[in-house]
Design a protein around this motif. Structure first.
Motif, PDB file in Angstrom:
ATOM      1  N   GLU A  49       0.939  -1.453  -0.302  1.00 59.61           N
ATOM      2  CA  GLU A  49       0.162  -0.024   0.285  1.00 59.61           C
ATOM      3  C   GLU A  49       0.569   1.261   0.061  1.00 59.61           C
ATOM      4  N   MET A  50       0.748   1.958  -1.176  1.00 57.45           N
ATOM      5  CA  MET A  50       1.452   3.465  -0.890  1.00 57.45           C
ATOM      6  C   MET A  50       0.629   4.746  -1.011  1.00 57.45           C
ATOM      7  N   ASP A  51       1.224   5.196   0.045  1.00 58.73           N
ATOM      8  CA  ASP A  51      -0.001   7.108   0.253  1.00 58.73           C
ATOM      9  C   ASP A  51       1.249   7.797  -0.729  1.00 58.73           C
ATOM     10  N   PHE A  52      -0.153   8.223  -1.567  1.00 54.84           N
ATOM     11  CA  PHE A  52       0.612   9.688  -2.546  1.00 54.84           C
ATOM     12  C   PHE A  52      -0.262  10.670  -2.887  1.00 54.84           C
ATOM     13  N   PRO A  53       0.044  11.227  -3.239  1.00 56.47           N
ATOM     14  CA  PRO A  53      -0.576  12.722  -2.783  1.00 56.47           C
ATOM     15  C   PRO A  53      -2.163  12.559  -4.370  1.00 56.47           C
ATOM     16  N   ARG A  54      -2.733  13.090  -4.068  1.00 56.20           N
ATOM     17  CA  ARG A  54      -4.039  13.079  -4.691  1.00 56.20           C
ATOM     18  C   ARG A  54      -3.931  14.397  -6.564  1.00 56.20           C
ATOM     19  N   LEU A  55      -3.866  13.893  -7.080  1.00 52.18           N
ATOM     20  CA  LEU A  55      -3.450  14.510  -8.542  1.00 52.18           C
ATOM     21  C   LEU A  55      -4.934  15.525  -8.992  1.00 52.18           C
ATOM     22  N   GLU A  56      -4.950  16.711  -8.589  1.00 49.16           N
ATOM     23  CA  GLU A  56      -6.422  17.370  -8.831  1.00 49.16           C
ATOM     24  C   GLU A  56      -6.303  17.984 -10.902  1.00 49.16           C
ATOM     25  N   ALA A  87      -0.465   7.691 -12.830  1.00 43.52           N
ATOM     26  CA  ALA A  87      -1.452   8.504 -13.579  1.00 43.52           C
ATOM     27  C   ALA A  87      -3.192   8.482 -12.605  1.00 43.52           C
ATOM     28  N   HIS A  88      -3.311   6.998 -11.920  1.00 44.94           N
ATOM     29  CA  HIS A  88      -3.824   6.459 -11.203  1.00 44.94           C
ATOM     30  C   HIS A  88      -4.213   7.726  -9.372  1.00 44.94           C
ATOM     31  N   CYS A  89      -3.230   8.679  -9.590  1.00 41.87           N
ATOM     32  CA  CYS A  89      -3.582   9.669  -8.649  1.00 41.87           C
ATOM     33  C   CYS A  89      -4.695  10.474  -9.063  1.00 41.87           C
ATOM     34  N   VAL A  90      -4.127  11.161 -10.258  1.00 39.01           N
ATOM     35  CA  VAL A  90      -5.678  11.543 -11.331  1.00 39.01           C
ATOM     36  C   VAL A  90      -6.467  11.402 -11.456  1.00 39.01           C
ATOM     37  N   LEU A  91      -6.866   9.363 -11.923  1.00 40.71           N
ATOM     38  CA  LEU A  91      -8.695   8.932 -12.099  1.00 40.71           C
ATOM     39  C   LEU A  91      -8.663   8.760 -10.966  1.00 40.71           C
ATOM     40  N   ALA A  92      -8.239   8.441  -9.921  1.00 41.52           N
ATOM     41  CA  ALA A  92      -8.768   8.394  -8.554  1.00 41.52           C
ATOM     42  C   ALA A  92     -10.144  10.078  -8.142  1.00 41.52           C
TER      43      ALA A  92
END
Length: 267
Positions: free
Chosen positions: A113-120, A210-215
């Motif tokens: 599990e990786m805790d990444f920044p949420r990208l807008e 890319a999934h930080c954006v897709l999320a």
């Protein structure tokens, strides 16, 4: 001698998911040497990691230059640090990176599990016509941008899977890359593909960043915070996602393919 590994990320099967190189170092060499090593590995990203007391410094390189954030190479690096005995499995790993501190945990001995920044992202009215042509003439139902990447939604999963790119046309677009996504009617919530020829990656097999954006996009669209996603490249890979307020938890597996030693110093 430098320890070198190749790991398939976001998969439980060899030769699936996204391969990443991992170099475990005592200290970072100059950037040119790391680009040369990434070019030699000839993968979308190679990670370079250095122990820094109770934390680690982590950098990512494509075959052409250093990047700010890479999910699959981070997952690969954590997998190697735990499985090769560089770090205790019971302890989280803290990476200091160009995108800040990234905390990674091991769940049930194999799920990372990786805790990444949420990208807008933001919606845009138009995208270059040559971009659409380079993606085989798809018909976007949503057009947006996030940092240097375009984000395009299409109507069906089949349209995403059926894309055949024209590399020369994509290279004419001023962009880092383009994410194409659609809602899935199968066991996944959504599917996607990611193309980044400008950085030497015509299609990335599975892309954590890319999934930080897709999320963010799918959370806004569907009003939910947990997803099971599939990046439907030729290799393919699964990502489990949980959206927090300003962070994204990305969960996936990894498999070591080989390990070796660079016979001379990386300098």
């Amino acid at each position: 001698m430098v320890d070198i590994y190749q790991v398939d990320s976001f998969t439980t099967e060899r030769f699936k998911g996204n391969p990443a190189g991992v170099c475990v170092l005592d200290k970072f060499p100059d950037a040119k040497s790391m680009v040369n090593m990434a070019r030699e590995m000839n993968l979308s990203e190679t990670a370079f990691v250095v122990r820094d007391n109770s934390e680690f410094k982590l950098r990512w390189f494509t075959p052409t230059f250093e990047i700010d954030l890479c999910g699959h190479a981070t997952l690969a690096t954590a997998h190697i640090l735990w499985t090769e005995g560089f770090w205790e499995k019971e302890k989280p790993i803290i990476f200091n990176t160009r995108s800040g501190k990234l905390t990674v945990n091991l769940i049930n001995d194999d799920l990372i599990e990786m805790d990444f920044p949420r990208l807008e992202y933001s919606e845009v009215n138009e995208v270059p016509s040559i971009l659409i042509d380079g993606l085989g003439g798809i018909t976007p139902t949503f057009k947006g941008k996030s940092r240097e990447n375009y984000l395009l939604e299409v109507a069906t999963e089949e349209e995403v899977r059926g894309i055949r790119i024209d590399l020369s046309k994509l290279l004419e677009c001023e962009m880092h890359g383009v994410i194409v996504t659609a809602k899935s009617l199968g066991k996944y919530d959504f599917v996607s593909r990611f193309f980044a020829p400008e950085v030497g990656v015509p299609e990335d097999p599975v892309t954590g960043s890319a999934h930080c954006v897709l999320a963010s996009f799918w959370s806004d669209k569907l009003g939910i915070a947990k997803f099971k996603a599939y990046q439907c490249s030729e290799r393919g890979g699964e990502i489990n996602i949980e959206v927090l307020e300003d962070r994204v938890l990305l969960r996936g597996n990894a498999v070591t393919i080989f390990k070796g030693k660079l016979l001379e110093k990386l300098c």
